[in-house]
Design an enzyme around this catalytic site. Structure first.
Site, PDB file in Angstrom:
ATOM      1  N   CYS A   1       0.851  -1.006  -0.180  1.00  0.00           N
ATOM      2  CA  CYS A   1      -0.028   0.137   0.005  1.00  0.00           C
ATOM      3  C   CYS A   1       1.199   1.231   0.057  1.00  0.00           C
ATOM      4  O   CYS A   1       2.305   1.418   0.363  1.00  0.00           O
ATOM      5  CB  CYS A   1      -1.009   0.042   1.250  1.00  0.00           C
ATOM      6  SG  CYS A   1       0.351  -0.078   2.195  1.00  0.00           S
ATOM      7  N   HIS A   2       0.447   2.523  -0.254  1.00  0.00           N
ATOM      8  CA  HIS A   2       1.256   3.421  -0.410  1.00  0.00           C
ATOM      9  C   HIS A   2       0.360   4.224   0.581  1.00  0.00           C
ATOM     10  O   HIS A   2      -0.662   4.580   1.249  1.00  0.00           O
ATOM     11  CB  HIS A   2       1.297   4.248  -0.924  1.00  0.00           C
ATOM     12  CG  HIS A   2       1.823   2.770  -2.776  1.00  0.00           C
ATOM     13  ND1 HIS A   2       2.799   2.653  -3.300  1.00  0.00           N
ATOM     14  CD2 HIS A   2       0.620   2.660  -3.519  1.00  0.00           C
ATOM     15  CE1 HIS A   2       2.657   2.130  -3.795  1.00  0.00           C
ATOM     16  NE2 HIS A   2       1.547   1.745  -4.435  1.00  0.00           N
TER      17      HIS A   2
ATOM     18  N   TYR B   1       2.729  11.178 -12.942  1.00  0.00           N
ATOM     19  CA  TYR B   1       1.441  11.605 -12.247  1.00  0.00           C
ATOM     20  C   TYR B   1       1.707  11.875 -11.400  1.00  0.00           C
ATOM     21  O   TYR B   1       2.192  12.290 -10.698  1.00  0.00           O
ATOM     22  CB  TYR B   1       0.749  10.303 -12.650  1.00  0.00           C
ATOM     23  CG  TYR B   1       1.199   9.350 -11.560  1.00  0.00           C
ATOM     24  CD1 TYR B   1       0.650   9.639 -10.304  1.00  0.00           C
ATOM     25  CD2 TYR B   1       1.841   8.371 -11.452  1.00  0.00           C
ATOM     26  CE1 TYR B   1       0.895   8.553  -9.204  1.00  0.00           C
ATOM     27  CE2 TYR B   1       2.252   7.480 -10.673  1.00  0.00           C
ATOM     28  CZ  TYR B   1       2.204   6.965  -9.158  1.00  0.00           C
ATOM     29  OH  TYR B   1       2.638   6.360  -8.425  1.00  0.00           O
TER      30      TYR B   1
ATOM     31  N   TYR C   1       9.533  -4.241 -10.195  1.00  0.00           N
ATOM     32  CA  TYR C   1       8.198  -3.442 -10.729  1.00  0.00           C
ATOM     33  C   TYR C   1       9.013  -3.547 -11.579  1.00  0.00           C
ATOM     34  O   TYR C   1       9.125  -3.119 -12.569  1.00  0.00           O
ATOM     35  CB  TYR C   1       7.508  -2.619 -10.196  1.00  0.00           C
ATOM     36  CG  TYR C   1       6.296  -2.023 -10.281  1.00  0.00           C
ATOM     37  CD1 TYR C   1       5.405  -3.416 -11.154  1.00  0.00           C
ATOM     38  CD2 TYR C   1       5.166  -0.898 -10.508  1.00  0.00           C
ATOM     39  CE1 TYR C   1       3.987  -2.406 -11.005  1.00  0.00           C
ATOM     40  CE2 TYR C   1       4.170  -1.093 -10.887  1.00  0.00           C
ATOM     41  CZ  TYR C   1       3.299  -1.803 -11.469  1.00  0.00           C
ATOM     42  OH  TYR C   1       2.456  -1.305 -11.695  1.00  0.00           O
TER      43      TYR C   1
ATOM     44  N   ASP D   1      -2.636  -2.225  -2.606  1.00  0.00           N
ATOM     45  CA  ASP D   1      -2.532  -0.952  -3.297  1.00  0.00           C
ATOM     46  C   ASP D   1      -3.407   0.322  -3.259  1.00  0.00           C
ATOM     47  O   ASP D   1      -2.961   1.047  -3.945  1.00  0.00           O
ATOM     48  CB  ASP D   1      -2.208  -2.121  -4.919  1.00  0.00           C
ATOM     49  CG  ASP D   1      -1.334  -0.723  -5.630  1.00  0.00           C
ATOM     50  OD1 ASP D   1      -0.800  -0.227  -5.181  1.00  0.00           O
ATOM     51  OD2 ASP D   1      -2.088  -0.755  -6.898  1.00  0.00           O
TER      52      ASP D   1
END
Length: 291
Positions: A30-31, A47, A155, A247
């Site tokens: 998660c962030h 982004y 990633y 996520d």
């Protein structure tokens, strides 16, 4: 470049999952983002996410029935890990972190991150998200963090695995693959691309994988049954080397953000026994991040 396209925000009121996670369960991917007024986003970002501060992450964790978080630095914050570190030091030992660092990072800074709870660094190979970093630079970073006991999170997208596999398998640390290497679910689990990924895990016992992000991989949409065979295959073949995460807050998605309660309800479909669920959600992340 427009760094603030119309990316949708996370759902403020997700559904309550019907699945009840085992005691001590960890959301291992998660962030936290911003808030930008306090933790600005990187100028070089591709982004701009919606602010998603630590307080909302911890509230979601409790609502979903989880006990701990592994917070992963995403590309929009670059190598400034301030928001990540702030979340870790306010988590009451219920969070660990994965940072992004540059080659110029000082040894003292690495030690301070380690003391705060960072346990890994992330190398991002998704070309639409980050600019190219020479492999020799990444190799030098890996050698510097290995003595701390950190692992490397990678990633990438599965079509790129043939050119990356030898680099991954030569890294001097444990390796964790984000989101199953992003397979193309339309091709099926028997496709050579996914079979190559399975073969890499079979040969190299130091590689873990996250069976996360069905919302990014699905063609059919929720409840993500087209992604289940991929995750289930990994959970059943490598039960001691799989991790799961929400996520949250689902950055860089142009479509509707997923319902986190629905994501949690995928878990018993991919880990079909209590033993597999406990390994996926408790034993494996605790071994990597808290021991």
């Amino acid at each position: 470049m427009d760094k603030n396209p119309a990316y949708v925000p996370f759902r403020p009121n997700p559904s309550k999952p019907t699945y009840k996670a085992p005691a001590g369960a960890v959301d291992a991917h998660c962030h936290v983002f911003g808030p930008a007024a306090k933790f600005p986003y990187a100028p070089e970002r591709k982004y701009t996410p919606v602010d998603a501060p630590k307080e909302k992450l911890f509230a979601l964790r409790d609502f979903l029935g989880f006990d701990k978080n592994v917070i992963v630095q995403a590309s929009c914050h670059g190598t400034d890990n301030s928001a990540l570190i702030d979340a870790l030091v306010h988590a009451n030992d219920k969070a660990r972190g994965v940072a992004v660092v540059g080659e110029g990072v000082a040894d003292r800074a690495l030690k301070e991150m380690n003391a705060a709870g960072v346990r890994g660094v992330r190398f991002n190979f998704v070309k639409r998200l980050v600019d190219f970093t020479p492999r020799e630079v990444l190799e030098r970073i890996a050698k510097r963090v290995a003595p701390l006991g950190w692992h490397i999170v990678v990633y990438f997208e599965m079509p790129d695995l043939p050119e990356l596999e030898s680099f991954f398998t030569a890294l001097p640390a444990m390796v964790v693959v984000d989101h199953m290497g992003r397979p193309d679910v339309k091709k099926g689990v028997e496709h050579p691309e996914f079979q190559r990924f399975l073969s890499m895990l079979e040969k190299h016992k130091n590689i873990y994988t996250k069976v996360s992000c069905p919302e990014r991989l699905t063609v059919a949409g929720a409840p993500y049954d087209d992604v289940v065979p991929f995750a289930r295959t990994l959970v059943e073949r490598f039960p001691d080397r799989v991790l799961w995460g929400t996520d949250w807050p689902h950055p860089n998605m142009a479509k509707e953000a997923p319902d986190d309660g629905v994501l949690v309800d995928v878990i018993p479909k991919i880990a079909r026994s209590l033993s597999l669920q406990r390994q996926l959600l408790v034993d494996n992340p605790m071994r990597l991040y808290w021991t």
